[in-house]
Motif scaffolding. Structure first.
Motif, short mmCIF file in Angstrom:
data_model
loop_
_atom_site.label_atom_id
_atom_site.label_comp_id
_atom_site.label_asym_id
_atom_site.label_seq_id
_atom_site.Cartn_x
_atom_site.Cartn_y
_atom_site.Cartn_z
N SER B 49 -27.39 -9.94 -20.20
CA SER B 49 -27.82 -8.80 -19.38
C SER B 49 -29.33 -8.71 -19.36
O SER B 49 -29.95 -8.46 -18.32
CB SER B 49 -27.24 -7.50 -19.94
OG SER B 49 -25.84 -7.54 -19.89
N GLN B 94 -22.10 -3.99 -14.83
CA GLN B 94 -20.82 -4.01 -15.54
C GLN B 94 -20.12 -2.65 -15.43
O GLN B 94 -18.92 -2.56 -15.30
CB GLN B 94 -21.08 -4.36 -17.00
CG GLN B 94 -19.83 -4.48 -17.83
CD GLN B 94 -20.16 -4.97 -19.24
OE1 GLN B 94 -21.31 -5.26 -19.56
NE2 GLN B 94 -19.15 -5.07 -20.07
N ASP B 176 -23.67 -8.67 -13.22
CA ASP B 176 -23.60 -8.60 -14.68
C ASP B 176 -22.18 -8.28 -15.09
O ASP B 176 -21.74 -7.14 -15.00
CB ASP B 176 -24.57 -7.53 -15.18
CG ASP B 176 -24.68 -7.53 -16.69
OD1 ASP B 176 -23.92 -8.27 -17.34
OD2 ASP B 176 -25.52 -6.77 -17.21
N GLU B 177 -21.45 -9.29 -15.51
CA GLU B 177 -20.05 -9.14 -15.89
C GLU B 177 -19.31 -8.26 -14.89
O GLU B 177 -18.80 -7.19 -15.25
CB GLU B 177 -19.95 -8.50 -17.28
CG GLU B 177 -20.83 -9.20 -18.27
CD GLU B 177 -20.09 -9.55 -19.54
OE1 GLU B 177 -18.87 -9.65 -19.50
OE2 GLU B 177 -20.77 -9.76 -20.55
MG LIG Z 1 -24.30 -7.41 -20.98
#
Ligand SMILES: [Mg+2]
Ligand SMILES: Nc1ncnc2c1ncn2[C@@H]1O[C@H](COP(=O)(O)OP(=O)(O)OP(=O)(O)O)[C@@H](O)[C@H]1O
Lengths: 559, 229
Positions: B49, B94, B176-177
């Motif tokens: 991240s 995320q 991000d994810e």
């Molecule tokens: Mg992360």
């Protein structure tokens, strides 16, 4: 564009905006109410303190009083240009008998209408309300008219009270109203009778004049003799029924048992103009005598007056200055030496000289300057009358200085109230600040998002500034309106509370005034709104700027 | 080979935790060309991240150079950084990070609004809204336009976030994810979506700890011990 849009969206989130608006409204209303009532209270006290004695007071130096007061007044007006009017006053204590009721009273000897130029104090009168030339000799027709109006008011209230259902009806009040009504009607009829008698005497006077004006041959000396005797007799009788102007009295509205208030607040008089009362007082004016026996005189009540200051109204009667001077033995003493008839040994005296200063010099600073000039004049005047130095005034004081000595407690109250103002305002400001701060702090993640999609730091600050300004203004508007009407109708609210819950916050005799001050100053409102809006904006801006200056990712991570 | 859209050289980033320095990135270099779909795989806490935030101008590196579309990030004014964040980079988080006060459509349109001065907006409003609706349709959210984020499922929220990231047609999409909080089925759907956008020419950098997901990418890199391998 997005700023306005987001700002509006945050406002539409009811909960958030509501909390902010409510916080501001409550704080604004609270401060407005407290400040207005307290401020009004102090203002009233100041007004009363000033009204009691004019702008500047000259008190007697010794127990014998101030002599040569009229000469001094004339001298003062020449010497100190700022002085606009003066009036001498005598204060003494007496017993007032009305029927079989006796009250201890403060007797205030005043000159009317001269005194009205110095203090506006007793202008709230029953008959002569607002008359610039109120006197101890108002036209009897006005007394009749006013009393008639009062009887009508009593009738109206009696009808209203008896119409109430039996469990709400106050029998005691109804009885008192009945007595007051009877008194007033009876007194009014007396006045009408006196007015008729006066007209009769007037007619006889004209007849007498006419008879006297006839040529010698036609004139009937017997008629003249008879008319003159009749006039004298009638006048005598009239003067017994209705005292001559020197023997008139104005009652303070609030003397125990002479008036009362209905639950709705109407002042009902048990004693109306025309009533004869007896005043006894101890002549303290002559220091020599060891035994003092009271002087007693009969007066006719011609009016009543209210200062709004309960301690004054419940204990004061006003009588003509010269009359009380005579009764208190404060008049001139003539030489007993038969060779020097009419030579004054001791001049007539008063207890106080009250001075009114021209309007531009009424501020505290100016008054102190004028007071110095008055003191200088006193000194010069005393130097010029050294033989009577013991009867000369000692020093002048401004109303505030006099108040400081006699009502010092109020000054202390003032500080206390000022501290309370401070605390309440501070707490309110902090509360508004804290709530706004909290709201924005909750939104710091949003700030991160806005920054992440390209919003600038200033843009973010502006969004919340807009939000803060809008809610603070709306809250202020609501708070002001609410607070304003609360203060405006505070007496009605209190009556209502008293009626339903049976408790009164404002007791007349405790708080000096019979009504809670209910004025709202526009300047106060302005200040409060400024304070609230500023507190809100700072509360909003601080966290918003803080968040905007972070790296966006920090704001996004903010918990 | 054409000029890379992202060119990172020796990125360092450390966090100060009390007295110890937590050195998360220790010289990460990465070059991404237009149209690439790069997946960065790494364990939790490896700094994925962090890297993505630096590339997306949401954070700043301690050391190292970053060039986006030929602009040296270190030399950008604050204004330019804001503008690049707005126009050239789309970010998918995320945790979605949608604004709760706005409905789906408004959330999607927001970056376009930020990009636009007040007067211009009135002229462009229609077109942008149409564009947003079309995007949302493609993401299968046609009948969710007026919903609030809290009324949506996790997968739906992430799709809204994707639409928001794409509304300004950015040169780079950073994810991000994007499936981190979703069950595997919805996760796969999201991956499919990203893949179709990539096939349409969208440059994507995605970080994930899931090697299976990374298979969708055209290039997979591993972040370990603060370096890319
Ligand atoms: Mg992360
Ligand atoms: N603001 C911060 N202050 C201190 N330490 C931080 C901060 N941000 C990240 N870290 C630390 O840096 C390391 C890397 O964090 P990062 O969020 O980049 O990991 P990640 O690879 O994305 O992990 P995950 O897969 O769990 O999301 C972590 O150990 C984290 O504790």
């Amino acid at each position: 564009m997005y700023k306005l849009f987001l700002c509006l969206r945050y406002l539409r989130r009811r909960y958030l905006a509501l909390v902010a608006v409510l916080a501001v409204a409550l704080c604004v209303a609270m401060v407005l109410i407290v400040v207005s009532v307290m401020d009004g209270f102090l203002r009233k006290i100041e007004h009363a303190a000033r009204g009691l004695c004019g702008d500047i007071v000259v008190d007697a130096g010794g127990i014998s009083g101030i002599g040569l007061y009229d000469e001094f007044a004339a001298y003062l007006k020449d010497e100190v240009e700022e002085v606009s009017a003066t009036t001498p006053v005598i204060y003494t204590v007496g017993l007032l008998r009305v029927g079989n009721l006796t009250n201890m009273v403060q007797v205030c000897g005043i000159r009317l209408p001269e005194r009205l130029a110095v203090t506006e104090f007793e202008r709230d009168m029953f008959v002569q309300a607002g008359w610039p030339d109120a006197s101890f000799d108002p036209p009897i027709e006005r007394l009749i008219a006013r009393t008639t109006r009062h009887t009508k008011l009593i009738d109206k209230i009696r009808k209203r009270e008896s119409a109430k259902p039996s469990d709400e009806r106050d029998e005691n009040l109804l009885r008192k109203l009945a007595v007051a009504g009877n008194n007033a009607v009876w007194q009014r009829d007396m006045l009408v009778n006196i007015s008729l008698q006066r007209k009769k005497i007037e007619r006889k006077r004209r007849d007498l004049q006419a008879e006297r004006g006839k040529p010698a041959g036609l004139r009937n000396d017997e008629t003249i003799q008879r008319l003159a005797e009749q006039i004298e007799k009638d006048t005598d009788r009239l003067d017994r029924d209705f005292c001559p102007p020197g023997k008139r009295m104005i009652l303070g509205l609030g003397l125990p048992s002479l008036s009362f208030r209905t639950p709705e607040g109407e002042a009902i008089r048990m004693v109306t103009p025309g009533r004869r009362v007896v005043l006894s007082l101890f002549p303290l004016g002559r220091g020599m005598s060891t035994t003092i026996s009271p002087n007693t005189a009969t007066f006719t009540v011609i009016d009543d007056a209210r200062t709004d200051l309960y301690i004054i109204d419940s204990a004061t009667v006003y009588v003509p200055f010269e009359t009380i001077q005579e009764l208190a033995y404060m008049g001139a003493d003539y030489s007993p030496d038969e060779d020097k008839p009419g030579v004054i040994v001791i001049p007539a005296r008063c207890s106080q000289i009250q001075i009114k200063v021209k309007a531009p010099y009424a501020s505290d600073r100016e008054l102190i300057r004028v007071r110095r000039k008055v003191n200088a004049a006193i000194k010069k005047f005393t130097d010029a009358h050294l033989s009577q130095a013991h009867l000369m005034p000692v020093e002048a004081r401004t109303w505030r200085e006099k108040q400081a000595k006699y009502i010092g407690a109020i000054e202390k109250q003032r500080t206390l109230v000022a501290i309370m103002f401070g605390i309440i305002s501070l707490v309110s400001v902090l509360m508004v600040f804290a709530i706004f701060h909290m709201i924005v702090t909750q939104k710091i993640r949003d700030i991160g998002v806005i920054r992440a999609v390209g919003g600038s730091a200033t843009g973010v600050a502006q969004i919340f500034l807009g939000f803060g300004a809008a809610t603070a203004m709306l809250g202020s508007a609501i708070g002001l309106t609410g607070g304003y009407f609360f203060v405006r109708y505070i007496n009605e609210i209190q009556d209502w509370l008293a009626k339903w819950f049976g408790f009164r916050v404002w007791e007349r005799d405790v708080y000096l005034f019979d009504k809670i001050p209910n004025t709202v100053e526009s300047l106060t409102m302005l200040w409060i709104v400024c304070g609230a809006v500023a507190a809100g904006l700072i509360g909003v801006l601080l966290p918003a700027v803080m968040a905007a200056r972070m790296q966006p990712v920090e704001a996004l991570r903010y918990e | 080979m054409s000029e890379p859209v992202i060119d990172a050289r020796g990125l360092h980033k450390s966090y100060r935790m009390g007295r110890v320095d937590l050195h998360v990135l220790r010289g990460v270099s990465l070059s991404v060309g237009p149209g690439e779909f790069v997946a960065v795989v790494g364990a939790s806490g490896s700094g994925k991240s962090t890297l993505l935030h630096i590339i997306g101008l949401l954070d700043e590196q301690d050391r190292g150079g970053l060039v986006l579309n030929g602009d040296d990030a270190a030399k950008l004014s604050r204004r330019r950084r804001n503008r690049i964040r707005c126009r050239d980079i789309g970010f998918i988080f995320q945790f979605y990070h949608l604004l709760g006060e706005l409905n789906v459509l408004e959330n999607v349109v927001l970056p376009a609004k930020v990009d636009c001065p007040a007067i211009g907006w009135l002229g462009r409003r229609r077109r942008i809204r149409a564009q947003a609706v079309e995007l949302l349709e493609r993401l299968g959210l046609k009948d969710r336009l007026r919903h609030r984020p809290k009324e949506l499922s996790g997968g739906e929220r992430q799709r809204v976030a994707i639409a928001r990231a794409l509304i300004n047609s950015p040169k780079i999409l950073l994810a991000d994810e994007p499936t981190g909080n979703l069950d595997s089925k919805t996760g796969r759907q999201i991956m499919e979506l990203l893949k179709t956008f990539n096939q349409a020419g969208q440059t994507i950098v995605m970080v994930t700890h899931d090697t299976d997901l990374a298979a969708a990418a055209t290039r997979v890199l591993h972040l370990r011990d603060g370096r890319l391998k």
